[in-house]
Design a protein around this motif. Structure first.
Motif, PDB file in Angstrom:
ATOM      1  N   MET A  83       3.613  -3.923 -11.294  1.00 21.95           N
ATOM      2  CA  MET A  83       2.185  -3.696 -11.079  1.00 21.95           C
ATOM      3  C   MET A  83       1.384  -4.993 -10.997  1.00 21.95           C
ATOM      4  O   MET A  83       0.278  -4.997 -10.442  1.00 21.95           O
ATOM      5  CB  MET A  83       1.605  -2.793 -12.164  1.00 21.95           C
ATOM      6  CG  MET A  83       2.099  -1.353 -12.099  1.00 21.95           C
ATOM      7  SD  MET A  83       1.964  -0.578 -10.458  1.00 21.95           S
ATOM      8  CE  MET A  83       0.194  -0.643 -10.185  1.00 21.95           C
ATOM      9  N   TYR A  84       1.910  -6.098 -11.520  1.00 17.13           N
ATOM     10  CA  TYR A  84       1.206  -7.375 -11.349  1.00 17.13           C
ATOM     11  C   TYR A  84       1.025  -7.670  -9.867  1.00 17.13           C
ATOM     12  O   TYR A  84      -0.055  -8.050  -9.414  1.00 17.13           O
ATOM     13  CB  TYR A  84       1.995  -8.530 -11.989  1.00 17.13           C
ATOM     14  CG  TYR A  84       2.336  -8.399 -13.452  1.00 17.13           C
ATOM     15  CD1 TYR A  84       1.549  -7.659 -14.327  1.00 17.13           C
ATOM     16  CD2 TYR A  84       3.470  -9.034 -13.960  1.00 17.13           C
ATOM     17  CE1 TYR A  84       1.880  -7.562 -15.669  1.00 17.13           C
ATOM     18  CE2 TYR A  84       3.805  -8.944 -15.302  1.00 17.13           C
ATOM     19  CZ  TYR A  84       3.020  -8.205 -16.147  1.00 17.13           C
ATOM     20  OH  TYR A  84       3.351  -8.111 -17.476  1.00 17.13           O
ATOM     21  N   GLU A  85       2.122  -7.522  -9.125  1.00 10.89           N
ATOM     22  CA  GLU A  85       2.087  -7.795  -7.688  1.00 10.89           C
ATOM     23  C   GLU A  85       1.238  -6.767  -6.945  1.00 10.89           C
ATOM     24  O   GLU A  85       0.451  -7.121  -6.060  1.00 10.89           O
ATOM     25  CB  GLU A  85       3.501  -7.795  -7.113  1.00 10.89           C
ATOM     26  CG  GLU A  85       3.537  -7.961  -5.598  1.00 10.89           C
ATOM     27  CD  GLU A  85       4.941  -8.075  -5.038  1.00 10.89           C
ATOM     28  OE1 GLU A  85       5.123  -7.750  -3.844  1.00 10.89           O
ATOM     29  OE2 GLU A  85       5.853  -8.485  -5.781  1.00 10.89           O
ATOM     30  N   ILE A  86       1.386  -5.501  -7.283  1.00 12.38           N
ATOM     31  CA  ILE A  86       0.670  -4.450  -6.561  1.00 12.38           C
ATOM     32  C   ILE A  86      -0.838  -4.609  -6.696  1.00 12.38           C
ATOM     33  O   ILE A  86      -1.585  -4.547  -5.704  1.00 12.38           O
ATOM     34  CB  ILE A  86       1.134  -3.063  -7.037  1.00 12.38           C
ATOM     35  CG1 ILE A  86       2.570  -2.815  -6.555  1.00 12.38           C
ATOM     36  CG2 ILE A  86       0.205  -1.960  -6.522  1.00 12.38           C
ATOM     37  CD1 ILE A  86       3.203  -1.554  -7.097  1.00 12.38           C
ATOM     38  N   TYR A  87      -1.323  -4.845  -7.905  1.00 13.66           N
ATOM     39  CA  TYR A  87      -2.771  -5.018  -8.088  1.00 13.66           C
ATOM     40  C   TYR A  87      -3.275  -6.281  -7.390  1.00 13.66           C
ATOM     41  O   TYR A  87      -4.385  -6.301  -6.853  1.00 13.66           O
ATOM     42  CB  TYR A  87      -3.128  -5.062  -9.572  1.00 13.66           C
ATOM     43  CG  TYR A  87      -3.091  -3.713 -10.250  1.00 13.66           C
ATOM     44  CD1 TYR A  87      -3.720  -2.609  -9.681  1.00 13.66           C
ATOM     45  CD2 TYR A  87      -2.425  -3.535 -11.457  1.00 13.66           C
ATOM     46  CE1 TYR A  87      -3.687  -1.364 -10.302  1.00 13.66           C
ATOM     47  CE2 TYR A  87      -2.393  -2.298 -12.088  1.00 13.66           C
ATOM     48  CZ  TYR A  87      -3.022  -1.215 -11.504  1.00 13.66           C
ATOM     49  OH  TYR A  87      -2.988   0.010 -12.125  1.00 13.66           O
ATOM     50  N   ALA A  88      -2.455  -7.336  -7.401  1.00 18.48           N
ATOM     51  CA  ALA A  88      -2.850  -8.565  -6.715  1.00 18.48           C
ATOM     52  C   ALA A  88      -2.989  -8.332  -5.217  1.00 18.48           C
ATOM     53  O   ALA A  88      -3.980  -8.741  -4.588  1.00 18.48           O
ATOM     54  CB  ALA A  88      -1.835  -9.670  -6.990  1.00 18.48           C
ATOM     55  N   LYS A  89      -2.003  -7.653  -4.639  1.00 17.49           N
ATOM     56  CA  LYS A  89      -2.030  -7.414  -3.197  1.00 17.49           C
ATOM     57  C   LYS A  89      -3.147  -6.455  -2.799  1.00 17.49           C
ATOM     58  O   LYS A  89      -3.670  -6.532  -1.682  1.00 17.49           O
ATOM     59  CB  LYS A  89      -0.676  -6.890  -2.730  1.00 17.49           C
ATOM     60  CG  LYS A  89       0.405  -7.973  -2.717  1.00 17.49           C
ATOM     61  CD  LYS A  89       1.707  -7.454  -2.136  1.00 17.49           C
ATOM     62  CE  LYS A  89       2.708  -8.585  -1.962  1.00 17.49           C
ATOM     63  NZ  LYS A  89       3.994  -8.111  -1.399  1.00 17.49           N
ATOM     64  N   GLN A  90      -3.529  -5.542  -3.676  1.00 14.73           N
ATOM     65  CA  GLN A  90      -4.663  -4.668  -3.387  1.00 14.73           C
ATOM     66  C   GLN A  90      -5.946  -5.476  -3.183  1.00 14.73           C
ATOM     67  O   GLN A  90      -6.839  -5.054  -2.447  1.00 14.73           O
ATOM     68  CB  GLN A  90      -4.861  -3.661  -4.525  1.00 14.73           C
ATOM     69  CG  GLN A  90      -3.817  -2.556  -4.552  1.00 14.73           C
ATOM     70  CD  GLN A  90      -3.990  -1.634  -5.733  1.00 14.73           C
ATOM     71  OE1 GLN A  90      -4.879  -1.810  -6.559  1.00 14.73           O
ATOM     72  NE2 GLN A  90      -3.127  -0.630  -5.840  1.00 14.73           N
ATOM     73  N   MET A  91      -6.019  -6.630  -3.833  1.00 15.31           N
ATOM     74  CA  MET A  91      -7.186  -7.499  -3.698  1.00 15.31           C
ATOM     75  C   MET A  91      -7.001  -8.542  -2.604  1.00 15.31           C
ATOM     76  O   MET A  91      -7.866  -9.402  -2.416  1.00 15.31           O
ATOM     77  CB  MET A  91      -7.468  -8.196  -5.041  1.00 15.31           C
ATOM     78  CG  MET A  91      -7.748  -7.243  -6.195  1.00 15.31           C
ATOM     79  SD  MET A  91      -9.077  -6.072  -5.839  1.00 15.31           S
ATOM     80  CE  MET A  91     -10.442  -7.200  -5.594  1.00 15.31           C
ATOM     81  N   GLY A  92      -5.872  -8.495  -1.902  1.00 14.82           N
ATOM     82  CA  GLY A  92      -5.611  -9.450  -0.826  1.00 14.82           C
ATOM     83  C   GLY A  92      -5.088 -10.784  -1.300  1.00 14.82           C
ATOM     84  O   GLY A  92      -4.961 -11.722  -0.503  1.00 14.82           O
ATOM     85  N   ALA A  93      -4.758 -10.901  -2.574  1.00 14.19           N
ATOM     86  CA  ALA A  93      -4.309 -12.173  -3.130  1.00 14.19           C
ATOM     87  C   ALA A  93      -2.835 -12.429  -2.820  1.00 14.19           C
ATOM     88  O   ALA A  93      -2.068 -11.494  -2.567  1.00 14.19           O
ATOM     89  CB  ALA A  93      -4.533 -12.192  -4.637  1.00 14.19           C
ATOM     90  N   LYS A  94      -2.442 -13.690  -2.869  1.00 19.28           N
ATOM     91  CA  LYS A  94      -1.050 -14.078  -2.660  1.00 19.28           C
ATOM     92  C   LYS A  94      -0.299 -13.998  -3.981  1.00 19.28           C
ATOM     93  O   LYS A  94      -0.866 -14.232  -5.058  1.00 19.28           O
ATOM     94  CB  LYS A  94      -0.965 -15.498  -2.095  1.00 19.28           C
ATOM     95  CG  LYS A  94      -1.567 -15.654  -0.711  1.00 19.28           C
ATOM     96  CD  LYS A  94      -1.431 -17.088  -0.231  1.00 19.28           C
ATOM     97  CE  LYS A  94      -2.020 -17.257   1.178  1.00 19.28           C
ATOM     98  NZ  LYS A  94      -3.473 -16.975   1.208  1.00 19.28           N
ATOM     99  N   VAL A  95       0.992 -13.694  -3.901  1.00 18.23           N
ATOM    100  CA  VAL A  95       1.836 -13.581  -5.083  1.00 18.23           C
ATOM    101  C   VAL A  95       2.814 -14.748  -5.122  1.00 18.23           C
ATOM    102  O   VAL A  95       3.573 -14.960  -4.174  1.00 18.23           O
ATOM    103  CB  VAL A  95       2.597 -12.247  -5.095  1.00 18.23           C
ATOM    104  CG1 VAL A  95       3.567 -12.187  -6.273  1.00 18.23           C
ATOM    105  CG2 VAL A  95       1.614 -11.072  -5.153  1.00 18.23           C
ATOM    106  N   LEU A  96       2.779 -15.500  -6.203  1.00 16.23           N
ATOM    107  CA  LEU A  96       3.678 -16.636  -6.400  1.00 16.23           C
ATOM    108  C   LEU A  96       4.691 -16.281  -7.476  1.00 16.23           C
ATOM    109  O   LEU A  96       4.320 -15.762  -8.538  1.00 16.23           O
ATOM    110  CB  LEU A  96       2.889 -17.878  -6.843  1.00 16.23           C
ATOM    111  CG  LEU A  96       1.627 -18.222  -6.052  1.00 16.23           C
ATOM    112  CD1 LEU A  96       0.902 -19.381  -6.715  1.00 16.23           C
ATOM    113  CD2 LEU A  96       1.985 -18.555  -4.602  1.00 16.23           C
ATOM    114  N   ARG A  97       5.957 -16.542  -7.208  1.00 16.24           N
ATOM    115  CA  ARG A  97       7.003 -16.259  -8.197  1.00 16.24           C
ATOM    116  C   ARG A  97       7.812 -17.522  -8.475  1.00 16.24           C
ATOM    117  O   ARG A  97       8.079 -18.306  -7.559  1.00 16.24           O
ATOM    118  CB  ARG A  97       7.931 -15.153  -7.696  1.00 16.24           C
ATOM    119  CG  ARG A  97       7.266 -13.786  -7.572  1.00 16.24           C
ATOM    120  CD  ARG A  97       8.284 -12.732  -7.167  1.00 16.24           C
ATOM    121  NE  ARG A  97       7.679 -11.421  -7.000  1.00 16.24           N
ATOM    122  CZ  ARG A  97       7.516 -10.537  -7.971  1.00 16.24           C
ATOM    123  NH1 ARG A  97       7.927 -10.837  -9.191  1.00 16.24           N
ATOM    124  NH2 ARG A  97       6.959  -9.360  -7.738  1.00 16.24           N
TER     125      ARG A  97
END
Length: 364
Positions: A119-133
């Motif tokens: 859900m960290y990634e899902i909520y970030a992408k809902q806001m259009g943000a990039k995900v760094l791992r």
């Protein structure tokens, strides 16, 4: 019909398969299904909870106390914080949603380990943000620091113990990362499984008070795991007052139900149920570790109420999970996380007996 373009890159969260699915698809009686996939408490809930539900059933038509005064008071006493330091969510993942909506946009990013709560990634992408791992599923200091200083994320997630892997990061290491990061980012320390880590090794125990000295850090907790209230959906965030005030602007009214509020208050009163749950877990997880050692299976040392088995090329996590499902045993396949591995909730002695009976046959 046009939808927001950010939805194109979001995969729907894959929840653990329900008992009802196995009953429908394979014709197995509900009482013969063993669910070890969603990290629920295998002994259920505190017996006092059923009484609370019955006694509050006649007010289910009323909205709950939106101030959540009693629950915040109970948490304040438990963690030695004030009620103004607390925000309540429908599960701790709703607090993650509040944080994401509060600070993220299409020009921002979030940082997390290679394998962690989806859900960290899902909520970030809902806001259009990039995900760094990072490269590792562990929360390695050097990897986090390199990515942090290079990309300047708005949110950093430190999930300890980590879901779905089960490893934990020591309090010393967590505090070192927090101190090395600038205050422009919100640092989320997700302690959904902290009761289990604290019981296993004190060096992994983190309390909200350990973090309240930092204005940009929030601690997340939940009643879903050790307290056995997964179906009631109650979580919380604890941070400095200014951060909680901003997040509260994201919270809809009455975001947990009347019954959820009542049972969470009751759960705070009796820690003996949590202790009983952890004692059972500590006894039964040894069986999983011993089985792995005796059968040359690799596993991640777990600080949670589940264990992760890692397979080599001779075993396939999808085939194993599917075969067990057809036998009425539900576990979590981690192929969607890019791992040839399975996550197994540690059940009761009877549930674990059934698991090992079928698992031995399947891997043979």
């Amino acid at each position: 019909m046009k939808f927001n373009k950010v939805l194109r890159d979001i995969k729907t969260y894959e929840a653990g398969k329900p008992i009802e699915l196995v009953v429908r698809e394979f014709g197995i009686a509900p009482e013969d299904v063993v669910k070890l996939a969603s990290n629920e408490n295998p002994i259920g809930t505190n017996p006092a909870i059923a009484k609370v539900i019955r006694s509050n059933a006649d007010i289910a038509h009323l909205y709950p106390d939106d101030s959540m005064f009693e629950l915040k008071a109970a948490l304040s006493s438990k963690f030695n914080v004030t009620d103004k330091n607390i925000i309540i969510g429908a599960g701790s993942d709703q607090v993650i949603e509040f944080i994401s909506r509060a600070v993220l946009d299409e020009n921002s990013s979030v940082l997390m380990s290679a394998v962690t709560f989806a859900m960290y990634e899902i909520y970030a992408k809902q806001m259009g943000a990039k995900v760094l791992r990072t490269a590792s599923y562990e929360h390695k200091y050097d990897e986090f620091m390199e990515a942090f200083h290079m990309r300047k994320p708005k949110i950093v997630y430190i999930c300890t113990p980590n879901n779905p892997t089960g490893d934990a990061t020591s309090k010393e290491e967590v505090l070192a990362m927090i101190k090395a990061m600038h205050k422009d980012a919100i640092i989320v320390v997700d302690g959904a499984y902290m009761e289990y880590a604290s019981a296993k090794d004190a060096k992994y125990a983190i309390t909200p008070n350990d973090l309240l000295g930092y204005e940009n850090v929030i601690y997340l907790g939940t009643f879903s795991k050790a307290h056995g209230l997964g179906g009631m959906r109650v979580g919380y965030g604890i941070a400095q007052v200014e951060l909680i005030e901003e997040l509260t602007k994201m919270r809809p009214p009455f975001n947990i139900s009347t019954l959820s509020l009542a049972v969470a208050i009751e759960a705070c009163k009796d820690e003996s149920f949590v202790e009983e749950s952890i004692t059972l877990h500590q006894e039964q997880i040894k069986r999983y570790e011993t089985f792995a050692d005796e059968n040359a299976l690799e596993y991640i040392d777990s600080y949670t109420n589940f264990i992760t088995y890692l397979f080599d090329e001779t075993l396939n996590s999808t085939k194993i999970s599917d075969a067990l499902l057809q036998r009425g045993v539900i576990i979590r396949n981690l192929a969607s996380y890019g791992m040839n591995a399975v996550r197994i909730t540690i059940g009761t002695q009877k549930q674990n007996d059934i698991f090992f009976k079928h698992f031995k046959e399947v891997i043979a």
